[in-house]
Design an enzyme around this catalytic site. Structure first.
Site, PDB file in Angstrom:
ATOM      1  N   VAL A   1      -8.997  -6.082 -11.895  1.00 47.67           N
ATOM      2  CA  VAL A   1      -8.365  -5.921 -13.197  1.00 47.67           C
ATOM      3  C   VAL A   1      -6.921  -5.498 -12.946  1.00 47.67           C
ATOM      4  CG1 VAL A   1      -8.373  -4.653 -15.377  1.00 47.67           C
ATOM      5  CG2 VAL A   1     -10.547  -5.192 -14.261  1.00 47.67           C
TER       6      VAL A   1
ATOM      7  N   GLY B   1     -13.553  -3.588 -16.396  1.00 49.09           N
ATOM      8  CA  GLY B   1     -14.449  -3.567 -15.241  1.00 49.09           C
ATOM      9  C   GLY B   1     -15.887  -3.307 -15.653  1.00 49.09           C
TER      10      GLY B   1
ATOM     11  N   TYR C   1     -18.762   2.814  -9.636  1.00 51.47           N
ATOM     12  CA  TYR C   1     -20.017   2.089  -9.457  1.00 51.47           C
ATOM     13  C   TYR C   1     -21.216   3.039  -9.538  1.00 51.47           C
ATOM     14  CZ  TYR C   1     -17.023  -1.720  -7.787  1.00 51.47           C
ATOM     15  OH  TYR C   1     -16.070  -2.701  -7.676  1.00 51.47           O
TER      16      TYR C   1
ATOM     17  N   ASN D   1     -12.152   3.275  -0.965  1.00 47.91           N
ATOM     18  CA  ASN D   1     -11.873   3.127  -2.390  1.00 47.91           C
ATOM     19  C   ASN D   1     -12.763   4.078  -3.200  1.00 47.91           C
ATOM     20  OD1 ASN D   1     -11.195   2.290  -4.953  1.00 47.91           O
ATOM     21  ND2 ASN D   1     -11.255   0.103  -4.447  1.00 47.91           N
TER      22      ASN D   1
ATOM     23  N   ASN E   1     -12.263   5.745  -5.925  1.00 46.01           N
ATOM     24  CA  ASN E   1     -12.322   5.514  -7.375  1.00 46.01           C
ATOM     25  C   ASN E   1     -13.378   4.475  -7.710  1.00 46.01           C
ATOM     26  OD1 ASN E   1     -10.325   7.380  -7.962  1.00 46.01           O
ATOM     27  ND2 ASN E   1      -8.688   5.867  -7.921  1.00 46.01           N
TER      28      ASN E   1
END
Length: 164
Positions: free
Chosen positions: A94, A104, A138, A131, A133
């Site tokens: 995004v 997302g 998730y 990653n 973030n």
């Protein structure tokens, strides 16, 4: 009080979107510091999404301006343990200016729905270990990060030389 209209439309990619998708792939490659590996062009990607025997699908988020601002590229894999196909998310991106609009979340939710509608046993993807973030995002959505699994890959010269 009138609800504000949603400025984004999620939809399957169309052939005319391929150039925009390649541009977003370039932005993703920059974000991941992997631009040196990027070989994709619209001409290379098009047959894999829209050719005689497509092997991948893409979902895009189109802004009311007509700009494609996000994409998710998926393909079908297979679970021998479940004896069912699964949906594998290769990439989701995004654009930064459109983050915070829940694109997302909406894209992942739609892809999970696709997996359910098709009777697939899994919806899965990988995330880079740095990653944080994305990992938190998730996990918040209910995904399990598989700590005991490592991705193995042969590509380029290593693939050509592989003898087993």
């Amino acid at each position: 009080m009138t609800a504000t209209p949603d400025p984004y439309t999620l939809r399957p990619a169309r052939p005319a979107d391929v150039t925009a998708i390649v541009g977003l792939i370039g932005e993703l490659a920059d974000f991941e510091s992997l631009s040196h590996l990027m070989e994709v062009t619209p001409e290379k990607l098009h047959p894999h999404l829209f050719g005689e025997r497509p092997v991948a699908e893409a979902l895009v988020a189109e802004h009311e301006s007509g700009a494609i601002v996000a994409f998710a590229l998926t393909f079908v894999n297979f679970s021998t343990f479940l004896a069912k196909p699964g949906l594998y998310l290769e990439d989701l991106y995004v654009q930064p200016a459109h983050r915070g609009a829940r694109l997302g979340t909406r894209m992942l939710t739609r892809l999970a729905q696709v997996a359910i509608e098709r009777g697939y046993g899994r919806f899965e993807w990988c995330v880079l270990d740095w990653n944080e973030n994305a990992i938190r995002f998730y996990e918040k959505m209910g995904a399990t990060i598989m700590p005991d699994w490592r991705l193995c890959r042969l590509t380029g010269d290593a693939l050509a030389r592989f003898k087993g």
